[in-house]
Write a protein that holds these residues in place. Sequence first.
Motif, short mmCIF file in Angstrom:
data_model
loop_
_atom_site.label_atom_id
_atom_site.label_comp_id
_atom_site.label_asym_id
_atom_site.label_seq_id
_atom_site.Cartn_x
_atom_site.Cartn_y
_atom_site.Cartn_z
N VAL A 187 6.56 39.44 2.15
CA VAL A 187 5.84 40.71 1.69
C VAL A 187 6.07 40.47 0.15
N THR A 188 4.93 40.84 -0.21
CA THR A 188 4.84 41.00 -1.70
C THR A 188 4.47 42.48 -2.23
N ASN A 189 5.04 42.58 -3.46
CA ASN A 189 4.85 43.96 -4.02
C ASN A 189 3.65 43.68 -5.13
N PRO A 235 -0.01 43.30 -6.25
CA PRO A 235 -1.13 44.01 -5.83
C PRO A 235 -2.22 42.97 -5.65
N ILE A 236 -2.31 41.98 -6.83
CA ILE A 236 -3.08 40.78 -6.70
C ILE A 236 -2.92 39.97 -5.84
N GLU A 237 -1.67 39.66 -5.39
CA GLU A 237 -1.39 38.56 -4.19
C GLU A 237 -1.54 39.33 -2.99
N ALA A 238 -1.45 40.71 -2.72
CA ALA A 238 -1.76 41.20 -1.58
C ALA A 238 -3.27 41.34 -1.44
N ALA A 239 -3.97 41.53 -2.21
CA ALA A 239 -5.38 41.52 -2.06
C ALA A 239 -5.89 40.15 -1.42
N LYS A 240 -5.34 39.01 -2.15
CA LYS A 240 -5.74 37.87 -1.77
C LYS A 240 -5.35 37.38 -0.29
#
Length: 129
Positions: free
Chosen positions: A112-114, A116-121
């Motif tokens: 789980v990542t906080n 936002p760029i990684e979450a979008a990827k």
Amino acid sequence: MADFFGVSEKTVNAWKKAHPEFLQSTTRGKMMADAEVADRLYQRALGYSHPAVKIMQFEGAPVVVPYTEHYPPDTPAASLWLRNRQPWKWRDRTQHEIMGENGGPIESISTVTNDPIEAAKIYAKLMNL
């Protein structure tokens, strides 16, 4: 039917096995009843009219007044009819199948990542964007 003949349901079922014409007769009766209900549901779905009379009193004498009784279309009846006749078009729920890359299984996300760029990827990869 068992109540009508004053016997148990088990006896009626035995009669059906022993007498094919009795089984056919009960089956035809059920089909006729189902057809009558289907016809009434259809009429209710579309709306219908029928001749009727009102009986009133005028100066102490009865007066019979003919008129046409109208029943408008019934939306729930139409919905029931369509959902049962064409479920692939009118069912209440639609199914959506979600697949991973090239139609394969969806890959699980183990982290789980906080960011936002990684979450979008991750989202873009899951959605094949």
